[in-house]
Enzyme design. Structure first.
Site, PDB file in Angstrom:
ATOM      1  N   GLU A 100       0.804  -1.101   0.076  1.00 36.90           N
ATOM      2  CA  GLU A 100      -0.153   0.185   0.076  1.00 36.90           C
ATOM      3  C   GLU A 100       0.653   1.252  -0.152  1.00 36.90           C
ATOM      4  OE1 GLU A 100      -4.156  -1.137   2.340  1.00 36.90           O
ATOM      5  OE2 GLU A 100      -2.309  -0.842   3.652  1.00 36.90           O
ATOM      6  N   CYS A 113       3.307   8.563   1.471  1.00 37.30           N
ATOM      7  CA  CYS A 113       3.971   7.569   1.964  1.00 37.30           C
ATOM      8  C   CYS A 113       4.221   6.252   1.298  1.00 37.30           C
ATOM      9  CB  CYS A 113       3.108   7.340   3.264  1.00 37.30           C
ATOM     10  SG  CYS A 113       3.520   6.598   4.924  1.00 37.30           S
ATOM     11  N   CYS A 120       6.247  -6.938   7.063  1.00 38.59           N
ATOM     12  CA  CYS A 120       7.425  -5.930   7.778  1.00 38.59           C
ATOM     13  C   CYS A 120       7.587  -7.314   9.392  1.00 38.59           C
ATOM     14  CB  CYS A 120       6.923  -4.873   8.756  1.00 38.59           C
ATOM     15  SG  CYS A 120       8.455  -3.952   9.292  1.00 38.59           S
ATOM     16  N   CYS A 124       6.367  -4.785  15.382  1.00 38.84           N
ATOM     17  CA  CYS A 124       5.721  -3.161  16.838  1.00 38.84           C
ATOM     18  C   CYS A 124       4.469  -3.737  17.633  1.00 38.84           C
ATOM     19  CB  CYS A 124       5.962  -1.866  15.908  1.00 38.84           C
ATOM     20  SG  CYS A 124       7.781  -1.860  15.727  1.00 38.84           S
ATOM     21  N   CYS A 127       1.389  -1.717  15.214  1.00 40.56           N
ATOM     22  CA  CYS A 127       1.344  -2.204  13.980  1.00 40.56           C
ATOM     23  C   CYS A 127       0.624  -3.012  13.237  1.00 40.56           C
ATOM     24  CB  CYS A 127       3.045  -0.836  13.309  1.00 40.56           C
ATOM     25  SG  CYS A 127       2.869  -1.018  11.747  1.00 40.56           S
ATOM     26  N   GLY A 165       6.809  -1.902   5.550  1.00 43.57           N
ATOM     27  CA  GLY A 165       8.041  -2.327   5.894  1.00 43.57           C
ATOM     28  C   GLY A 165       9.251  -1.694   6.609  1.00 43.57           C
ATOM     29  N   GLU A 166      10.742  -1.964   6.950  1.00 45.16           N
ATOM     30  CA  GLU A 166      11.431  -1.363   7.693  1.00 45.16           C
ATOM     31  C   GLU A 166      12.910  -0.779   6.632  1.00 45.16           C
ATOM     32  OE1 GLU A 166      12.413   0.550  10.011  1.00 45.16           O
ATOM     33  OE2 GLU A 166      14.324   0.431   9.535  1.00 45.16           O
ATOM     34  N   SER A 197      11.181   7.004   7.589  1.00 49.71           N
ATOM     35  CA  SER A 197      11.612   6.198   8.760  1.00 49.71           C
ATOM     36  C   SER A 197      12.599   4.924   9.113  1.00 49.71           C
ATOM     37  CB  SER A 197      10.619   6.803   8.939  1.00 49.71           C
ATOM     38  OG  SER A 197       9.927   6.149  10.391  1.00 49.71           O
ATOM     39  N   SER A 220      11.825   5.966  14.680  1.00 46.25           N
ATOM     40  CA  SER A 220      10.826   5.680  15.536  1.00 46.25           C
ATOM     41  C   SER A 220      10.221   5.659  17.205  1.00 46.25           C
ATOM     42  CB  SER A 220       9.123   4.283  15.085  1.00 46.25           C
ATOM     43  OG  SER A 220       9.210   5.170  14.170  1.00 46.25           O
ATOM     44  N   LEU A 221      10.344   6.088  18.216  1.00 48.78           N
ATOM     45  CA  LEU A 221      10.801   5.877  19.905  1.00 48.78           C
ATOM     46  C   LEU A 221       9.842   5.261  20.380  1.00 48.78           C
ATOM     47  CD1 LEU A 221      13.915   6.522  20.461  1.00 48.78           C
ATOM     48  CD2 LEU A 221      12.490   9.061  21.019  1.00 48.78           C
ATOM     49  N   HIS A 222       8.566   5.999  20.632  1.00 52.90           N
ATOM     50  CA  HIS A 222       7.010   5.192  21.468  1.00 52.90           C
ATOM     51  C   HIS A 222       7.056   5.189  22.832  1.00 52.90           C
ATOM     52  CE1 HIS A 222       6.229   5.643  17.265  1.00 52.90           C
ATOM     53  NE2 HIS A 222       6.876   4.117  16.702  1.00 52.90           N
ATOM     54  N   CYS A 341      -1.521   5.553   9.735  1.00 52.14           N
ATOM     55  CA  CYS A 341      -0.358   5.173  10.271  1.00 52.14           C
ATOM     56  C   CYS A 341      -0.296   3.857  10.808  1.00 52.14           C
ATOM     57  CB  CYS A 341       0.800   5.878  11.108  1.00 52.14           C
ATOM     58  SG  CYS A 341       1.162   7.855  10.817  1.00 52.14           S
TER      59      CYS A 341
END
Ligand code: SAH
Length: 356
Positions: A100, A113, A120, A124, A127, A165-166, A197, A220-222, A341
């Protein structure tokens, strides 16, 4: 050398070849290097959808190009639009896999985006993209194809690599695609308009610091401590904060570029005053750091994770501002089209869940 009868070589997808590489690759295959400029014109000025449209090139050469340098057969398999105008495209590839990509319209900006993997592997917990693991990484030409398909909807001004994905788990192909999109003889999208990111893959951050390119970096910390972060983001067990934060500091020092830390606020999980204080202390260890606060987008596989209320977001903003951390409050766009997101996911692969 001629325009015809090339030495048989493995087809190389045209959208995976950097503008600077064309001359060499043509010569290697016994083709005339001067054709490179015409090819680039057709690809990235005329934005041809197939070699038959490259009418400035001789017909027999077009046949050669079709065989040797195919245009990646990617199609838009579905589109959906949310009330705020955000569009989501499902881009399908020849092997049946799809990703997507989301188009976000804002005043003076048209942001895409983009995805770098089918699924992925990072896992996480909040996600949706990683809820079923990774199927495969995309090749550079497939990442570029997403961009070229999206251009049909308007002039893309910004790219954020925040889709499925990363990117640093697919470093080489992602960087190749972004360099191509950035290239002057390619689409020529400014490097500062391209944001990568990462969930915190430290070797990727270190590598990017060594590339001589001005892409923007988000991390991305979160969560502000290892205990919580490892629960939310398994990547933290491999690269805990005491490795991630120094790597980020080294990056900003070396590149003189800012890092944006993404902090998705989840009700009752990472939204306490203590978390906000700890976050402020943590990001202050990185010179030139900014924070983006994002309220969680609800995801169907974790109904227990809820969006925080406005007051919580304001409390975070206040704590960070008082600690002199540059902070932005972000609104998630595209929620009603499952395009926000963390909501990107291959619904069409799931028997029960149909893509909307
Ligand atoms: N793998 C990369 C890029 C993809 S995710 C990364 O982790 O940075 C893009 C951003 O969306 C990340 O900051 C990610 O943590 C965030 N995100 C994921 N799920 C979310 C959700 N449900 N609500 C809000 N943000 C989410």
């Amino acid at each position: 050398m001629s325009d015809a009868a090339p030495a048989p070589a493995k087809p190389a997808p045209a959208w995976g070849i950097l503008p600077d590489e064309w001359k060499g690759i043509l010569a290697e295959r016994g083709l005339r290097p001067f054709r490179a400029d015409q090819i680039l014109q057709s690809l990235y000025r005329d934005y041809i959808g197939g070699w038959d449209e490259a009418t400035t090139l001789p017909k027999d050469f077009r046949e050669t190009l079709k065989k040797e340098f195919p245009l990646t057969p990617a199609t838009i398999a579905a589109t959906s639009e949310s009330g705020d105008g955000t569009k989501k495209l499902l881009v399908a590839f020849e092997d049946g896999n799809a990703v997507e990509t989301v188009l976000i319209q804002a005043t003076g900006r048209f942001t895409q985006c983009i995805s770098t993997q089918v699924g992925c592997a990072m896992g996480c917990v909040f996600c949706a993209s990683g809820a079923r693991g990774v199927v495969r990484s995309l090749k550079a030409d497939e990442i570029v194809a997403q961009y070229l398909l999206a251009r049909r909807f308007g002039d893309i001004t910004n790219i954020v690599v925040m889709g499925m994905g990363e990117p640093f788990a697919n470093y080489a192909e992602t960087m190749r695609a972004l360099r191509l999109i950035n290239a002057g003889k390619g689409p020529n999208l400014g490097a500062r308009h391209i944001t990568i990111s990462t969930c915190g893959v430290v070797p990727g951050i270190e590598k990017l610091a060594d590339e001589n390119i001005q892409f923007e970096l988000s991390v991305s910390l979160h969560a502000p401590n290892d205990e919580l972060r490892s629960r939310l983001m398994p990547v933290n067990r491999q690269w805990p904060l005491d490795e991630l934060i120094p790597a980020c500091a080294a990056y900003t020092k070396k590149t003189k570029r800012i890092i944006t830390f993404e902090y998705t606020v989840i009700e009752g999980v990472n939204d306490s005053r203590a978390c906000a204080d700890e976050l402020a202390r943590l990001v202050r260890r990185v010179p030139m750091a900014k924070v983006n606060l994002i309220p969680l987008s609800p995801v169907s596989h974790r109904p227990d994770f809820r969006t925080p209320d406005e007051r919580t977001m304001m409390m975070f903003l206040d704590v960070l501002m008082k600690a002199k951390v540059q902070t932005m409050l972000r609104r998630s766009r595209g929620k009603d089209a499952n395009a926000a997101c963390g909501q990107l996911r291959l619904r069409n692969l799931d028997g029960q869940e149909r893509h909307n």
